[in-house]
Design a protein around this motif. Structure first.
Motif: not given
Lengths: 354, 255, 272
Positions: C258-272
């Motif tokens: 769950w934490l990594l999922g949040m990190a992914e959503r934050r850090l990889l926003r540019w990917r959409a």
């Protein structure tokens, strides 16, 4: 493991079909007696769990010298790396008999109605070498000279709930300090315990004499005491499944008779090895087929001889000590609180043999 | 600052790609380079900007770059080469970040160049939110931000659809009229070449040589209105290229 | 059939059969939880009805009771604290070392030649087999436990980062060079963000591996720790505690994911 246990559950559920139930039925009809009496009757298949330790020698003796066959038992030896899996295999019905020290795991299986103690095997005896208490050179240099000095020291175990854990408890009790006053270090394997002791990462441990003496002699560690000095201790016990004790008591009795003969042979020779050197050598040959088989005989023989521990005549069980152990394990939360001696021990097979 | 190519020769894995190229890009002028595919146009452009080393010959800067020029030789890439994780302003700022400029100075230049390219409204957008044409406009803004002496454009419109291409060509013409930049514009599209090039160099098929350099003597701002006259130049270029293109098309690719 | 359809049918025309659809699983937020709850309820029922012997598998309610006892005794916090400390240290060090090695292998020919065969040779070694060596090298204290987790997470991380760096668009790097960015700037601003999706997925895998290795790491001289708790439960054949311990591990896995999922959503926003 779980698979096997589930297999057992399924087997038990589908009663009426299994080999065991069929035999039970036969015994109930009075046929069992006939089978037991006549060597002509087909031998009964029995699986015995064994570890390649000198202390399991009676198993090998009874097997090699045909004592099991004399009782109409067609024994198959199944080898294991540790005692706990034997207990699990007995619980699941894959093995009929085994030998184990009393441990938290064993108590738990007994509480679940899976296994029961039927006899005693190895015990600490005032006249014989048993387990020694070793301290590391570092601890020795710091002034640890006796078991009483182990207060505040670290002590290596295989696992919590093992017989090593219990020995630590006995040491603490006998010397008037609490178990918590020692730092217990579980290391899973005896090899790791020895390594940690030699390198001074733990201060102390208890171990069988044929490992302890060479370490002491080589200056790798120091023996500061013997477990036998702490009083009587029933180290290992013979056990079978609870189902065997209720459904096939006659079979259990025959097994114990044969096993007691193996013990008698062993005691006659190994506890006084100089009395009849030829018999001793023959016994070493027999044991070497199973123990240290990967080493040449001349290298294995000293270890086998040095590993001669005290085994109880007639597989007698020190019931009082078993009860004391159970109480200790319960007190430390290592055995189920509800486990009673009745459930743990079946005394009907005592004494075994003539 | 002029750019001069002298006797440039390059060999890839034993096969010559470019041979004895001599070219001159005078300051304030656009040189278009056309040629059949695989003739080494892009390699030539990489050498112009110092991203690749020629085996023989040289690329020379003649004269000093103008005052305030941060990155004399600046590329505009076919696929835009924008960082997808940076906003429009962040992408433009990237070109300025290793230049010992203050934060405020960078912000000022970014604002200025976005205003000049009419991108101010998009400064916080991410590349994925932009159309292809807008992305190339951002890339152009980024190139202008470093005040280049010479723009090196590698098929900058090839990844765009025909209508967007027209719009961007108008943009580039407007930009040149205002800024008067120097450029080497590599393309395989002859219509682009005659619209934007003061001169057009035609390369032969591999190994690329300069077959001819034609001069188009018509002010850039008038070319959109005088298409029929340009068509003459385009037809001439096509005649020069036709055989080369056909031959190049039949060759086995072994590189 | 409707009137116009009938008319078409008379002409021998019929709708084109639909062949598309499927192969596009979409997240169903509650279905997963409901499925899990249903499974546990079924398991409980089987235990209560005696279809599953308590020897084979404890009822979920027994495992939960063991968990509650553990929490009330205050030991849960001790076990969790010890384990999370080891996980955090081992995993962080393993991830950092993996990123460094993966970057080196992705960027420098010599490093690639040295690191890749090494990783291929050492990654498949079960770390549990190295435990005796780890005891000698790192002792029986925290170091050997952290080292076990570190070694377990380092290799998958190296592979993930190396692959990610390799996949960074080379034109972006050329672009950086063409604007005169320094090598460090290119690595920091182009290569690392470009490899970030791979780095995050590497973190996901290595975090799971770290949790898997927790039990192995805590085989050596651990008094507290979720792995030590599970080992003890196994030694004592206390299957309810065993399952409770496994539940804690699962919860840790879910939390990390769950934490990594949040990190992914934050850090990889540019990917959409």
């Amino acid at each position: 493991m779980a698979r096997k246990i589930m297999g057992e559950t399924r087997r038990a559920a589908a009663q009426g079909w299994t080999r065991r139930a069929a035999l039970g039925l036969a015994a109930g009809l009075g046929l069992g007696l006939a089978m037991a009496a006549g060597a002509a009757a087909a031998a009964e298949k029995v699986a015995v769990g064994a570890l390649r330790f000198t202390s399991h020698a009676p198993t090998f003796i009874a097997y090699e010298r045909g004592y099991f066959a004399d009782e109409g038992l067609d024994v198959e030896l199944k080898f294991f790396q540790a005692a706990q899996p034997v207990a699990v295999a007995v619980a699941s019905g894959d093995v009929d008999f085994g030998v184990t020290a009393l441990t938290g795991g064993f108590f738990s299986l007994a509480d679940k109605g899976a296994v029961r103690v039927i006899g005693g095997l190895m015990s600490e005896h005032p006249d014989h070498d048993g387990s020694a208490v070793l301290v590391s050179n570092k601890a020795w240099d710091e002034g640890v000279r006796s078991m009483a000095d182990l207060r505040g020291r670290s002590f290596a175990l295989t696992q919590f709930g093992s017989s090593f854990h219990y020995m630590a408890g006995r040491i603490a009790e006998a010397n008037g300090f609490a178990l918590e006053d020692m730092r217990l270090v579980p290391l899973q394997k005896v090899g790791a315990m020895i390594g940690a002791l030699k390198s001074g990462q733990v201060d102390a441990m208890a171990i069988v004499p044929h490992i302890a003496r060479p370490l002491d002699a080589a200056g790798a560690a120091h023996i500061v005491g013997w477990v036998r000095d702490l009083g009587p201790y029933q180290v290992t016990t013979i056990f079978t499944s609870a189902a065997n004790t209720t459904e096939r008591p006659e079979l259990v009795r025959r097994f114990m008779r044969a096993y007691a003969r193996g013990i008698a042979d062993y005691r006659a020779v190994m506890l006084d090895q100089d009395r009849d050197p030829a018999a001793t050598e023959a016994m070493v040959d027999l044991i070497h087929k199973y123990v240290y088989a990967d080493r040449p005989r001349e290298k294995a023989a000293p270890s086998i001889k040095a590993g001669a521990v005290h085994l109880n005549a007639g597989a007698a069980l020190d019931v009082a000590d078993v009860e004391r152990q159970l109480t200790w394990f319960k007190k430390h939360g290592l055995a189920p609180a509800g486990l009673t001696m009745d459930k743990l021990v079946d005394p009907r097979f005592q004494p075994a043999g003539e | 600052m002029d750019l001069r190519v002298v006797g440039l020769t390059h060999v890839y894995a034993g096969a010559p790609v470019l041979q004895d190229i001599d070219l001159e890009i005078p300051s304030g002028r656009i040189l278009c380079v056309v040629g059949p595919s695989g003739c080494g146009k892009s390699t030539l452009l990489r050498m112009l900007g110092g991203l690749e080393r020629p085996d023989a010959g040289a690329v020379l800067q003649v004269g000093e770059p103008p005052e305030g020029c941060l990155n004399p030789l600046t590329y505009i890439f076919q696929d835009f080469a924008l960082l997808p994780w940076r906003s429009v302003a962040g992408n433009v700022a990237l070109a300025l970040e290793d230049r010992r400029l203050g934060r405020a100075e960078i912000a000022r230049i970014v604002d200025d160049v976005l205003a000049r390219t009419r991108l101010s409204a998009y400064r916080d957008a991410l590349p994925r939110q932009l159309s292809g044409g807008m992305r190339q406009r951002v890339a152009i803004a980024r190139a202008l931000a470093v005040r280049p002496a010479c723009l090196l454009m590698d098929e900058p419109l090839s990844a765009l659809d025909a209508q967007t291409r027209e719009l961007l060509m108008d943009d580039l013409v407007g930009l040149w009229l205002r800024e008067g930049f120097t450029a080497c514009y590599v393309t395989h599209n002859l219509a682009e070449a005659v619209r934007l090039g003061h001169r057009v160099a035609v390369l032969s098929r591999r190994p690329g040589r300069v077959r001819e350099v034609i001069e188009i003597d018509m002010p850039l701002e008038e070319r959109a209105e005088r298409m029929p006259e340009l068509a003459v130049h385009e037809r001439r270029l096509w005649q020069l290229l036709r055989e080369e293109a056909a031959a190049a098309d039949q060759e086995l690719a072994d590189v | 059939m409707s009137e116009p359809a009938c008319a078409h049918a008379r002409e021998g025309a019929r709708p084109v059969p639909y062949r598309g659809g499927g192969f596009a699983p979409r997240p169903r937020r509650w279905a997963g939880a409901a499925f899990l709850a249903g499974l546990i309820a079924f398991w409980e029922m089987c235990s209560r009805l005696g279809w599953i012997s308590p020897l084979a598998l404890p009822a979920p309610s027994e495992a939960l009771a063991a968990l509650r006892d553990l929490a009330q005794s205050g030991l849960l916090a001790k076990h969790l604290g010890a384990s999370l400390g080891r996980l955090a240290q081992g995993w962080t060090l393993g991830v950092l070392a993996g990123i460094a090695a993966g970057l080196a292998a992705g960027l420098f020919s010599l490093a690639r030649a040295g690191i890749l065969p090494l990783v291929a040779a050492l990654f498949p070694i079960p770390k549990i087999a190295l435990l005796p060596l780890f005891i000698i090298w790192f002792g029986i204290g925290e170091e050997s436990k952290v080292a076990t987790i570190l070694f377990g997470t380092f290799f998958p991380m190296t592979i993930a980062v190396y692959g990610g760096v390799d996949n960074v668009d080379r034109t972006l790097i050329r672009m950086g060079q063409s604007f005169g960015l320094s090598r460090l700037s290119i690595i920091r601003k182009i290569v690392l963000p470009g490899a970030m999706p791979a780095i995050l997925s590497g973190m996901r895998i290595s975090a799971s591996i770290a949790i898997i290795l927790l039990v192995a790491a805590e085989m050596i001289g651990a008094e507290y720790g979720v792995g030590a708790y599970i080992l003890l439960a196994g030694n004592l054949m206390a299957t309810d505690q065993l399952v409770a311990g496994v539940m804690i591990l699962s919860a840790m896995g879910l939390t990390v994911s769950w934490l990594l999922g949040m990190a992914e959503r934050r850090l990889l926003r540019w990917r959409a």
